[in-house]
Motif scaffolding. Sequence first.
Motif, PDB file in Angstrom:
ATOM      1  N   MET A   1       3.164   8.131 -90.718  1.00 45.49           N
ATOM      2  CA  MET A   1       3.156   7.044 -89.776  1.00 45.49           C
ATOM      3  C   MET A   1       2.026   7.269 -88.767  1.00 45.49           C
ATOM      4  O   MET A   1       1.817   8.374 -88.281  1.00 45.49           O
ATOM      5  N   GLU A   2       1.328   6.210 -88.428  1.00 44.87           N
ATOM      6  CA  GLU A   2       0.198   6.285 -87.514  1.00 44.87           C
ATOM      7  C   GLU A   2       0.679   6.370 -86.060  1.00 44.87           C
ATOM      8  O   GLU A   2       1.640   5.715 -85.670  1.00 44.87           O
ATOM      9  N   LYS A   3      -0.004   7.197 -85.254  1.00 44.38           N
ATOM     10  CA  LYS A   3       0.342   7.321 -83.834  1.00 44.38           C
ATOM     11  C   LYS A   3      -0.090   6.058 -83.096  1.00 44.38           C
ATOM     12  O   LYS A   3      -1.133   5.491 -83.382  1.00 44.38           O
ATOM     13  N   PRO A   4       0.702   5.631 -82.105  1.00 49.09           N
ATOM     14  CA  PRO A   4       0.268   4.492 -81.280  1.00 49.09           C
ATOM     15  C   PRO A   4      -0.903   4.905 -80.397  1.00 49.09           C
ATOM     16  O   PRO A   4      -1.069   6.080 -80.065  1.00 49.09           O
ATOM     17  N   ALA A   5      -1.719   3.936 -80.029  1.00 56.79           N
ATOM     18  CA  ALA A   5      -2.872   4.219 -79.174  1.00 56.79           C
ATOM     19  C   ALA A   5      -2.434   4.542 -77.750  1.00 56.79           C
ATOM     20  O   ALA A   5      -3.011   5.393 -77.089  1.00 56.79           O
ATOM     21  N   SER A   6      -1.394   3.842 -77.277  1.00 54.53           N
ATOM     22  CA  SER A   6      -0.903   4.083 -75.926  1.00 54.53           C
ATOM     23  C   SER A   6       0.536   3.607 -75.794  1.00 54.53           C
ATOM     24  O   SER A   6       0.997   2.778 -76.566  1.00 54.53           O
ATOM     25  N   ILE A   7       1.212   4.152 -74.794  1.00 56.07           N
ATOM     26  CA  ILE A   7       2.618   3.814 -74.535  1.00 56.07           C
ATOM     27  C   ILE A   7       2.798   3.659 -73.031  1.00 56.07           C
ATOM     28  O   ILE A   7       2.231   4.422 -72.248  1.00 56.07           O
ATOM     29  N   ALA A   8       3.590   2.668 -72.638  1.00 58.91           N
ATOM     30  CA  ALA A   8       3.944   2.486 -71.227  1.00 58.91           C
ATOM     31  C   ALA A   8       5.430   2.787 -71.054  1.00 58.91           C
ATOM     32  O   ALA A   8       6.259   2.323 -71.848  1.00 58.91           O
ATOM     33  N   LEU A   9       5.765   3.565 -70.046  1.00 58.57           N
ATOM     34  CA  LEU A   9       7.156   3.858 -69.695  1.00 58.57           C
ATOM     35  C   LEU A   9       7.412   3.292 -68.311  1.00 58.57           C
ATOM     36  O   LEU A   9       6.567   3.423 -67.413  1.00 58.57           O
ATOM     37  N   ILE A  10       8.587   2.688 -68.117  1.00 63.19           N
ATOM     38  CA  ILE A  10       8.941   2.091 -66.831  1.00 63.19           C
ATOM     39  C   ILE A  10      10.247   2.725 -66.352  1.00 63.19           C
ATOM     40  O   ILE A  10      11.229   2.757 -67.091  1.00 63.19           O
ATOM     41  N   SER A  35       1.343  15.218 -74.669  1.00 65.03           N
ATOM     42  CA  SER A  35       0.909  16.474 -75.291  1.00 65.03           C
ATOM     43  C   SER A  35       0.487  16.267 -76.746  1.00 65.03           C
ATOM     44  O   SER A  35      -0.230  17.085 -77.315  1.00 65.03           O
ATOM     45  N   GLU A  36       0.914  15.142 -77.334  1.00 66.63           N
ATOM     46  CA  GLU A  36       0.514  14.780 -78.696  1.00 66.63           C
ATOM     47  C   GLU A  36      -0.777  13.957 -78.689  1.00 66.63           C
ATOM     48  O   GLU A  36      -1.134  13.345 -79.685  1.00 66.63           O
TER      49      GLU A  36
END
Length: 79
Positions: A1-10, A35-36
Motif C-alpha cells: 500500500m502506498e504511503k499518503p503524502a500528508s495527514i492532518a490531525l485535529i 517518523s515514517e
Amino acid sequence: MEKPASIALISAGFPPHMFGGIDMQTYDLAHTISSEKVSVAVFCGGSKVPTAIHKNDYLTIFRLPMAEILPRLVWFQLQ
C-alpha cells in the motif's frame, strides 16, 4: 500500500499544554506517522493567536485560539 503524502490531525489539545487521553493519543500518532517520513499537520488549541510550530521536517503543529467554554468535566456534569 502506498504511503499518503500528508495527514492532518485535529484535536482540542496537544502536549505540552494539555495531557488528556485524546491529547496524548494525537501526540503519539503524530510522532509515529512523522517518523515514517509522512508529512503531518496537527491543528489544536492552546494559543491566543494562530501559531505554527515546526517540530521536524515532517511534523508541524498549528495552535489556534479556542472558544472560552467551561472545562469538559464541568460541562458534562451540568447536563
